[in-house]
Design a protein around this motif. Sequence first.
Motif, short mmCIF file in Angstrom:
data_model
loop_
_atom_site.label_atom_id
_atom_site.label_comp_id
_atom_site.label_asym_id
_atom_site.label_seq_id
_atom_site.Cartn_x
_atom_site.Cartn_y
_atom_site.Cartn_z
N ALA A 1 -65.47 0.94 -79.46
CA ALA A 1 -65.94 -0.15 -78.71
C ALA A 1 -66.24 -1.45 -79.68
O ALA A 1 -66.19 -2.38 -79.38
CB ALA A 1 -67.25 0.33 -78.05
N ASN B 1 -63.40 6.16 -77.67
CA ASN B 1 -63.52 4.75 -77.58
C ASN B 1 -63.81 3.84 -78.62
O ASN B 1 -65.13 3.92 -78.75
CB ASN B 1 -64.30 4.46 -76.03
N HIS C 1 -69.24 -14.85 -70.41
CA HIS C 1 -67.92 -15.59 -70.01
C HIS C 1 -68.08 -16.56 -69.36
O HIS C 1 -67.09 -17.45 -69.15
CB HIS C 1 -67.00 -14.51 -69.61
N PHE D 1 -67.61 5.66 -79.32
CA PHE D 1 -68.01 6.43 -78.13
C PHE D 1 -66.96 7.66 -77.91
O PHE D 1 -65.69 7.21 -77.83
CB PHE D 1 -68.21 5.85 -76.76
N SER E 1 -63.96 -10.74 -72.71
CA SER E 1 -63.77 -10.13 -71.28
C SER E 1 -64.74 -8.90 -71.19
O SER E 1 -65.23 -8.45 -72.32
CB SER E 1 -62.41 -9.79 -71.07
N ASN E 2 -64.75 -8.55 -70.00
CA ASN E 2 -65.46 -7.23 -69.59
C ASN E 2 -64.97 -6.21 -70.53
O ASN E 2 -63.91 -5.84 -70.82
CB ASN E 2 -65.24 -6.64 -68.31
N GLY E 3 -66.10 -5.38 -71.31
CA GLY E 3 -65.70 -4.42 -72.15
C GLY E 3 -65.41 -4.54 -73.43
O GLY E 3 -64.94 -3.77 -74.29
N SER E 4 -65.44 -6.00 -73.96
CA SER E 4 -64.83 -6.41 -75.36
C SER E 4 -65.81 -6.03 -76.17
O SER E 4 -65.55 -5.93 -77.48
CB SER E 4 -64.68 -7.76 -75.28
N GLY E 5 -67.11 -5.59 -75.97
CA GLY E 5 -68.17 -5.18 -76.85
C GLY E 5 -69.33 -6.08 -76.97
O GLY E 5 -70.15 -5.72 -77.92
N LYS E 6 -69.59 -6.87 -76.21
CA LYS E 6 -70.71 -7.95 -76.42
C LYS E 6 -72.07 -7.18 -76.49
O LYS E 6 -72.81 -7.44 -77.02
CB LYS E 6 -70.75 -9.14 -75.37
N THR E 7 -72.26 -6.48 -75.38
CA THR E 7 -73.75 -5.84 -75.09
C THR E 7 -73.86 -4.78 -76.15
O THR E 7 -75.10 -4.86 -76.56
CB THR E 7 -73.77 -5.16 -73.75
N ILE E 8 -72.90 -4.32 -76.53
CA ILE E 8 -72.95 -2.99 -77.49
C ILE E 8 -73.40 -3.59 -78.74
O ILE E 8 -74.19 -3.14 -79.66
CB ILE E 8 -72.01 -2.20 -77.41
N GLN F 1 -78.61 -7.66 -69.87
CA GLN F 1 -77.53 -7.94 -68.78
C GLN F 1 -78.06 -7.29 -67.55
O GLN F 1 -78.06 -7.74 -66.71
CB GLN F 1 -76.30 -7.30 -69.12
N GLU G 1 -75.43 -12.33 -70.92
CA GLU G 1 -75.06 -12.87 -69.43
C GLU G 1 -76.16 -13.33 -68.76
O GLU G 1 -76.49 -12.94 -67.50
CB GLU G 1 -74.59 -11.67 -68.36
N1 ATP Z 1 -73.42 4.33 -73.50
C1 ATP Z 1 -72.05 4.08 -73.80
N2 ATP Z 1 -71.47 5.15 -73.70
C2 ATP Z 1 -70.08 5.18 -73.52
N3 ATP Z 1 -69.32 3.94 -73.72
C3 ATP Z 1 -69.98 2.92 -73.82
C4 ATP Z 1 -71.51 3.11 -73.99
N4 ATP Z 1 -71.88 1.55 -73.80
C5 ATP Z 1 -70.72 0.89 -73.91
N5 ATP Z 1 -69.66 1.62 -73.82
C6 ATP Z 1 -68.26 1.25 -73.71
O1 ATP Z 1 -68.05 0.20 -75.04
C7 ATP Z 1 -67.20 -0.75 -74.54
C8 ATP Z 1 -67.93 -2.18 -74.53
O2 ATP Z 1 -68.86 -2.15 -73.64
P1 ATP Z 1 -70.13 -3.40 -73.61
O3 ATP Z 1 -70.84 -3.20 -72.60
O4 ATP Z 1 -70.42 -3.86 -74.94
O5 ATP Z 1 -68.80 -4.65 -73.13
P2 ATP Z 1 -69.32 -6.14 -72.62
O6 ATP Z 1 -68.43 -7.01 -73.43
O7 ATP Z 1 -70.66 -6.13 -72.85
O8 ATP Z 1 -68.76 -6.15 -71.10
P3 ATP Z 1 -69.22 -6.90 -69.91
O9 ATP Z 1 -68.67 -8.48 -69.80
O10 ATP Z 1 -68.81 -6.30 -68.70
O11 ATP Z 1 -70.66 -6.98 -69.83
C9 ATP Z 1 -66.76 -0.50 -73.31
O12 ATP Z 1 -65.49 0.08 -73.28
C10 ATP Z 1 -67.70 0.55 -72.63
O13 ATP Z 1 -67.34 1.41 -71.95
#
Ligand code: ATP
Length: 261
Positions: free
Chosen positions: A30, A28, A205, A16, A49-56, A95, A173
């Motif tokens: 991700a 970034n 988590h 990103f 952890s938060n932001g580790s990339g699970k949702t993406i 989520q 989640e």
């Molecule tokens: N649409 C987007 N635009 C820019 N950055 C994004 C976007 N979606 C996710 N990111 C970035 O990708 C990284 C991973 O995000 P993701 O949502 O996958 O984390 P996560 O592991 O699901 O965290 P959480 O436990 O908080 O749900 C983060 O740094 C986030 O800022």
Amino acid sequence: MTGVPLFSIRGLSKNFPVSRVQGGDGVNRALRGINLDIREGECLLIAGSNGSGKTILMKIIAGLVEPSEGEVLFRGQPLAKAVNSLRSSLGLVFQDADAQILGETVAEDTAFGPRNLGLNREQTTERVDAALQALGIEDKRDFPPRRLSGGEKRRLAVAGVIAMGCGTVILDEPFANLDWPGVVHVLEIIRDLKASGKTVIILTHELEKVLAFADRLAILHRGTLREDGAPEEVLERLKPEYGVRNPLHRYKTVRDCTWLE
Ligand SMILES: Nc1ncnc2c1ncn2[C@@H]1O[C@H](COP(=O)(O)OP(=O)(O)OP(=O)(O)O)[C@@H](O)[C@H]1O
Ligand SMILES: [Mg+2]
């Protein structure tokens, strides 16, 4: 294990753009070169952890977001070609529960998936009734979903996916916002999905609630897949930097790690 995996994730990266004011090189990363096979019928837990990339990662697997590099195969086929079979066989619980609300009432919202799959009115009603009951929200069936509490919205999202009867379910989640009975309802559903041979992928988590059902545990850390294997083995290799609490500090064995009694 033989046969074509349900999902094959190959060299998957997602970048990103970020403002240079935030420092770094304006990107970034991700997800960074993820390789992962997901087999039919397994219960895979992905923690990190938060932001580790699970949702993406989930959004890319579901065909909702394009990767920057690499690819996902669904039953050996690139996602773009498999999109129709993927849509009918994959149920997603997001989520952000609000992002998933489509109907004017709880019952209507739950009916959306089965109706889309082409079920008739009678079959749809049957599925909706069973799903609302399983999640303990049958008394809310005529209620506007947007006015539900956070936990009720999550129950509704799970009900929608259950009503679809998909072969594969990804839960992002699923315990967020849920009270204890809510967690138990969702765990019962996970147990039943697993028992009926469905593929269940859980991103969380909160390992101590659900680890007992996992066949496999994967750990994402800053966009990299750092661990992947049998839960017992992965927990032994768990590092503090992953930001995932080892539930075995409190529980004796992995099989004890559930809120289902
Ligand atoms: N649409 C987007 N635009 C820019 N950055 C994004 C976007 N979606 C996710 N990111 C970035 O990708 C990284 C991973 O995000 P993701 O949502 O996958 O984390 P996560 O592991 O699901 O965290 P959480 O436990 O908080 O749900 C983060 O740094 C986030 O800022
Ligand atoms: Mg997330």
